[in-house]
Design a protein around this motif. Structure first.
Motif, PDB file in Angstrom:
ATOM      1  N   MET A   1      -0.856  -2.095  -4.152  1.00  0.00           N
ATOM      2  CA  MET A   1      -0.747  -1.652  -2.771  1.00  0.00           C
ATOM      3  C   MET A   1      -2.044  -1.794  -2.032  1.00  0.00           C
ATOM      4  SD  MET A   1       1.534   1.698  -2.471  1.00  0.00           S
ATOM      5  CE  MET A   1       1.082   2.410  -0.930  1.00  0.00           C
ATOM      6  N   THR A   2      -2.944  -2.459  -2.501  1.00  0.00           N
ATOM      7  CA  THR A   2      -4.252  -2.718  -1.876  1.00  0.00           C
ATOM      8  C   THR A   2      -5.304  -1.706  -2.309  1.00  0.00           C
ATOM      9  OG1 THR A   2      -4.004  -1.356   0.060  1.00  0.00           O
ATOM     10  CG2 THR A   2      -3.180  -3.596   0.188  1.00  0.00           C
ATOM     11  N   ALA A   4      -7.097   0.414  -0.758  1.00  0.00           N
ATOM     12  CA  ALA A   4      -7.094   1.794  -0.250  1.00  0.00           C
ATOM     13  C   ALA A   4      -6.333   2.706  -1.196  1.00  0.00           C
ATOM     14  CB  ALA A   4      -6.449   1.824   1.140  1.00  0.00           C
ATOM     15  N   VAL A   5      -5.183   2.232  -1.626  1.00  0.00           N
ATOM     16  CA  VAL A   5      -4.395   3.051  -2.541  1.00  0.00           C
ATOM     17  C   VAL A   5      -5.082   3.158  -3.891  1.00  0.00           C
ATOM     18  CG1 VAL A   5      -2.231   3.118  -3.791  1.00  0.00           C
ATOM     19  CG2 VAL A   5      -2.256   2.542  -1.388  1.00  0.00           C
ATOM     20  N   GLY A   8      -7.843   5.679  -3.475  1.00  0.00           N
ATOM     21  CA  GLY A   8      -7.264   6.991  -3.244  1.00  0.00           C
ATOM     22  C   GLY A   8      -6.732   7.599  -4.524  1.00  0.00           C
ATOM     23  N   CYS A   9      -5.957   6.825  -5.259  1.00  0.00           N
ATOM     24  CA  CYS A   9      -5.371   7.343  -6.490  1.00  0.00           C
ATOM     25  C   CYS A   9      -6.433   7.602  -7.555  1.00  0.00           C
ATOM     26  CB  CYS A   9      -4.315   6.380  -7.014  1.00  0.00           C
ATOM     27  SG  CYS A   9      -2.823   6.388  -6.016  1.00  0.00           S
ATOM     28  N   PHE A  11      -9.509   8.529  -7.034  1.00  0.00           N
ATOM     29  CA  PHE A  11     -10.212   9.759  -6.690  1.00  0.00           C
ATOM     30  C   PHE A  11      -9.347  10.984  -6.948  1.00  0.00           C
ATOM     31  CE2 PHE A  11     -13.595   7.406  -5.664  1.00  0.00           C
ATOM     32  CZ  PHE A  11     -13.725   6.872  -4.386  1.00  0.00           C
ATOM     33  N   GLY A 143      -2.816  -4.713  -6.216  1.00  0.00           N
ATOM     34  CA  GLY A 143      -2.107  -5.832  -5.626  1.00  0.00           C
ATOM     35  C   GLY A 143      -1.464  -5.481  -4.299  1.00  0.00           C
ATOM     36  N   PRO A 144      -0.921  -6.449  -3.633  1.00  0.00           N
ATOM     37  CA  PRO A 144      -0.389  -6.193  -2.292  1.00  0.00           C
ATOM     38  C   PRO A 144       0.937  -5.450  -2.258  1.00  0.00           C
ATOM     39  CG  PRO A 144      -0.011  -8.458  -2.892  1.00  0.00           C
ATOM     40  CD  PRO A 144      -0.819  -7.876  -3.997  1.00  0.00           C
ATOM     41  N   PHE A 157       2.777   5.856  -7.362  1.00  0.00           N
ATOM     42  CA  PHE A 157       1.329   5.872  -7.581  1.00  0.00           C
ATOM     43  C   PHE A 157       0.746   7.244  -7.304  1.00  0.00           C
ATOM     44  CE2 PHE A 157       1.114   1.649  -8.603  1.00  0.00           C
ATOM     45  CZ  PHE A 157       1.611   0.818  -7.626  1.00  0.00           C
ATOM     46  N   LEU A 158       1.154   7.804  -6.203  1.00  0.00           N
ATOM     47  CA  LEU A 158       0.609   9.096  -5.799  1.00  0.00           C
ATOM     48  C   LEU A 158       0.951  10.175  -6.820  1.00  0.00           C
ATOM     49  CD1 LEU A 158      -1.025   9.460  -3.325  1.00  0.00           C
ATOM     50  CD2 LEU A 158       0.965  10.314  -2.125  1.00  0.00           C
TER      51      LEU A 158
END
Lengths: 258, 713
Positions: A1-2, A4-5, A8-9, A11, A143-144, A157-158
């Motif tokens: 998902m790039t 940023a994700v 984020g995940c 951290f 990945g995208p 993911f979250l």
């Protein structure tokens, strides 16, 4: 998902663990060593349990999905039991090591207390467990694409990241409680630790209903956290002192250096 | 970083449930690989680069299925989620749409074309005037005929193959996979009443990153510096392959250059074709009709030339790479000019080329010749003599046509030659020549150099419910028509070579051979007849021709004949079996025939082939074929001379690439991603703060349980 994700995940999953490491462990080389040794013990338990699982899967009927599901449950239970066994083994090893260290060192007191060892070993277990849970998921999050083309939930993911954070902290709390229980020969505490570990692991079978698995896990984490706090020597009174900034007075009163 | 293999072996038992699969299950939940895609690759020549390019990490775009040309507005201007990946049906794959997409290419990530099983009414991505700069007509030679001023050969050509696109263009067959992709679009990306669709959206990623840029000179220069760079990787390769040639009477291959008193009648055809997409060119009418006819004619001439040999020798040449500025024929002419071929240009008596002959539809065949050299009767007696030969050539074609169901017609005298290998010979020397074709002016072929120039274009039909072996033997109408042409060609060649007039009526092409060749080259190459013609060690070669039907794109050049394209080698073995003789040599003798007194490897080539199984069931087994068939390199002289910007020779190269693949997945909105990052950073900071607080106040917090004895931190 790039990226940023990915960040984020990462951290979310490792944030508390990294900050704990930075502030409490990184300065003391002895703690670092015991942390890594703890991680290694967890790794050994995983290796053993996965070996057993791998063998049973190979000899099982690969087409029957119910059998595979049953094997998975068996695998989870076995792994939890093996982890706790290895935690006990690590405890025994640390007791012996502590006596040995005491004999070798020139000081009269132990360089590291058993409570600190409990905390450090629990965190070590947590680090390794968290790494194994989430690193491959993080790798794919770069990945995208995001999960969902086959109809799975988008929040994979979250929720994996939050679950990992809970597990790392839980391992740390379990470590503290476990060692304390072993010290004081409180076998029922041990049983509670093991059964709560089993409960949390089996809760993950609720996925993809992430609410069903995350919320109870966090509740258990808070409860275990409180218990570990009490085992480690905390109390409501101490907490009130800290929060109202009366700790300096407290220390002076007890003639303790800061 | 733990390796994937470790994960595969161990799996995550304690936490997230693992779906039991043998590979990376998370990636499988995200991506769906799209198999069997055909990309468009980058080709370069002296001045341009053509084809398509993707970025090095692939191009991702939200899928948009184009329903009409007006629908282009959404991805190009109105759509709120650029970049878009456009999915086209093949009837929308037109020049106007592609040019519009090319103009707004910042909003377009790529294009995917879904190709149906039926052909559209017409489609030719080639230019309207093929090979216009490397033919014989130029500003100095027949300027009024150059650049298709008088006759436009391919009026349906839209020139898409020669455009440059900086986004990837892939092609998919219309099967379940394409349906699944469209279903993903309908589920997630549909525009409802003009409002934007909600995230997550279905997206596609195409990888086709090409290494070479600008033009051939640049990429060849970059190739040359690989010895000094840290990462030695070639960026492009010249196009080329091998020409196949054979002759009635053998030539000693160690004697090159001019041969005294030798006058050879040449017969030529082209082998290759191309398409917009890479490696899917079939060229049924464009090239297969021509070379199958020539092979059948060569076969028809075998017996009569042994009984009553003609005065002149006949040389059959099959040129590769003609679609790309005449690679094969320019190389042969260059070799002849420089004494590197067994004959030279002065030895060539005349040249008959078989062009596109498959779409005759029962009507006439046309004999194209070059009007400029016919008008040029200045002074030189030799030219006049060639004139006489030329007229007699046409006369001979007429007379041999009397036995056939069609007549041979000359188109108007002022019409130039169509694009053909003969043009390269005329560039070098004034040789009398004729191109045989089924079109008077513009091509009859509506799918020239396209993916649709296949068996359907030639009306190759088989009755239903036939097995492959039955289809192999079945005599189709197309085969019968081509057989007639082959008979005419064989007779004309025999008479042109000064053969005995009484023997002419005995020359007949074998329709069974023609139909078997058509089946093999247009439907399925892996059949029993082809298998019988090739050596045992190459029998896997045919089964490796997985593309059914086989593809005739010339591909990149290789250095040794053993590494020639499988289809070129197949034509070589076909020519050898059809014009050569079977011998009694054993396998060892076949490999070293010089040990025997009568055999010479300088004169013939000896090929050990698997052999047929005759119908009466007895297995014939492998045997040694002796034929005067050879391969000659078809690499443009520009590369040997180092003239990478040459205007005279073909300078086509194909770029290299790492991998080519496509996949689809869902993408989440940017907002959700930023939210995740924000939450992560918040968690990190808050945990840092809390931990700092706890660690500084740890004495106080954990004071109750500590015994006075143990103190140290």
């Amino acid at each position: 998902m790039t990226a940023a994700v990915f960040f984020g995940c990462t951290f979310i999953a490792f944030g508390p663990a990294i900050s704990l490491f930075l502030f409490t462990i990184a300065r003391d080389p002895l703690r670092v060593i015991f942390l890594i040794a703890g991680a290694f013990f967890w790794l050994c338990s995983l290796l053993l349990s996965s070996l057993v699982w791998f063998i049973t899967v190979q000899i099982s009927n690969k087409d029957s999905s119910s059998q595979q599901k049953g094997l998975l449950i068996f695998g989870v239970v076995l792994s939890v039991l093996l982890q706790e066994t290895f935690r006990f083994g690590y405890y025994k090893l640390l007791k012996k090591a502590n006596e040995g260290l005491l004999m070798l060192s020139s000081e009269e007191t132990m360089p590291i207390s058993i409570q600190q060892l409990a905390y450090v070993s629990g965190l070590g277990f947590g680090f390794m467990s968290g790494a194994f849970s989430v690193v491959n998921i993080l790798a794919d999050s770069v990945g995208p694409g995001t999960i969902g083309i086959h109809g799975d939930s988008q929040h994979y993911f979250l929720s994996s990241a939050f679950m990992t954070m809970a597990i790392i902290l839980l391992h740390m709390f379990w470590g503290v409680v476990f060692f304390d229980a072993c010290e004081k020969q409180l076998w029922w505490s041990l049983a509670v630790v093991v059964s709560s570990h089993l409960l949390v692991s089996c809760l993950t079978f609720q996925n993809p209903q992430y609410v069903g698995s995350l919320v109870p896990t966090y509740i258990i984490m808070f409860l275990m956290g409180l218990w570990a706090f009490v085992c480690a020597g905390g109390s409501l009174r101490n907490l009130k002192f800290c929060l109202t900034c009366k700790d300096k007075d407290f220390l002076l009163a007890h003639h303790r250096p800061r | 970083f733990i390796s994937d293999c470790y994960f595969h072996c161990i799996s995550l038992l304690t936490l997230a449930p693992v779906y039991y699969v043998n590979s990376n299950s998370v990636a499988q939940k995200i991506y769906v690989e799209v198999n069997n895609t055909v990309p468009c690759v980058r080709l370069l020549n002296a001045t341009h680069q053509i084809g398509c390019q993707s970025s090095i990490s692939g191009d991702t775009g939200v899928i948009h299925v184009l329903e009409s040309e007006a629908d282009l507005e959404w991805p190009l201007t109105k759509g709120p989620n650029p970049p878009y990946m456009i999915l086209l049906e093949s009837h929308l794959f037109t020049r106007s749409i592609m040019m519009k997409i090319k103009k707004e290419s910042s909003r377009i990530a790529g294009v995917t074309v879904v190709v149906p099983n039926t052909s559209p009414s017409e489609f030719s991505p080639h230019t309207t005037c093929p090979n216009e700069n490397t033919g014989v007509y130029s500003d100095t030679y027949g300027p009024h005929l150059a650049h298709c001023n008088t006759t436009v050969w391919n009026p349906l050509g839209n020139g898409l193959s020669y455009e440059e696109f900086d986004f990837p263009v892939f092609s998919l067959k219309e099967d379940k996979q394409a349906e699944a992709i469209k279903q993903c679009y309908y589920d997630h990306n549909r525009v409802v009443n003009g409002s934007a669709p909600q995230y997550p959206l279905c997206a596609m990623q195409l990888f086709s990153h090409m290494f070479a840029v600008t033009d051939t000179a640049t990429c060849m220069r970059r190739n040359d510096v690989i010895n000094f760079s840290i990462n030695p990787e070639m960026v492009c390769d010249p196009l080329g392959d091998f020409n196949v040639w054979g002759s009635i009477r053998p030539y000693n291959r160690s004697q090159l250059g001019h041969r005294d008193n030798e006058s050879v009648v040449m017969a030529a055809a082209r082998l290759d074709s191309r398409a917009f997409f890479w490696d899917v060119s079939t060229g049924a009418e464009g090239s297969i009709s021509g070379f199958v006819t020539l092979l059948a004619a060569a076969h028809a001439l075998r017996d009569v030339t042994q009984v009553a040999p003609p005065t002149h020798n006949i040389l059959f040449a099959f040129f590769q790479g003609e679609a790309f500025d005449y690679i094969g024929s320019s190389r042969m002419v260059y070799d002849m000019q420089n004494g590197k071929f067994v004959i030279d240009l002065d030895n060539v008596h005349s040249l008959l080329e078989i062009g596109q002959v498959g779409l005759r539809n029962g009507s006439d065949l046309f004999l194209h010749s070059d009007p400029v050299s016919r008008m040029n009767d200045t002074v030189n007696d030799q030219v006049r003599e060639h004139e006489r030969y030329r007229c007699s050539l046409i006369h001979r074609h007429h007379s041999s046509a009397t036995g056939a169901n069609f007549s041979l017609v000359e188109p108007g005298v002022s019409q130039p030659l169509p694009p053909s290998s003969l043009q390269r010979f005329l560039r070098a020397q004034n040789i009398p020549g004729i191109v045989l074709a089924d079109h008077r002016a513009a091509f009859n072929n509506k799918y020239y150099e396209s993916y649709y120039d296949n068996a359907d274009n030639l009306n190759l039909r088989y009755p239903p419910n036939m097995t492959a072996e039955e289809q192999l033997e079945f005599l189709t109408d197309t085969a019968m028509a081509l057989t007639e042409v082959a008979t005419v060609v064989a007779r004309a060649l025999y008479k042109q070579a000064g053969g005995d007039g009484t023997q002419v009526d005995n020359i007949k092409a074998d329709s069974k051979t023609v139909t078997q060749m058509l089946f093999g080259f247009l439907v399925q190459a892996n059949n029993s007849w082809f298998q019988a013609l090739i050596p045992p060690e190459l029998k896997d070669m045919l089964s490796l021709l997985l593309l059914i039907p086989p593809d005739f794109y010339v591909g990149v050049a290789s250095s040794s004949p053993a590494k020639a394209k499988p289809l070129t080698r197949l034509v070589q073995f076909l020519l050898a079996n059809l014009t050569g003789t079977a011998t009694n040599l054993t396998q060892d003798q076949c490999q070293k025939p010089d040990d025997l007194p009568d055999e010479s490897v300088q004169m013939y080539s000896y090929l050990w082939v698997q052999g047929t199984v005759p119908h009466n069931g007895t297995e014939k087994g492998p045997f040694c074929v002796r034929a005067s068939v050879r391969l000659s390199q078809a690499l443009s002289p520009a590369f040997d001379l180092g003239e990478y910007a040459s205007r005279n020779y073909s300078t086509w190269t194909e770029s290299r690439w790492k991998f080519i693949k496509a996949r689809i997945f869902l993408v989440a909105s940017r907002d959700l991603e930023m939210l995740t990052l924000g939450v992560g950073v918040a968690v990190l900071f808050s945990s840092l703060l809390v931990t700092y607080f706890i660690s500084t106040k740890a004495d106080v917090l954990f004071s109750s349980a500590r015994e006075p004895a143990s103190a140290a931190y």
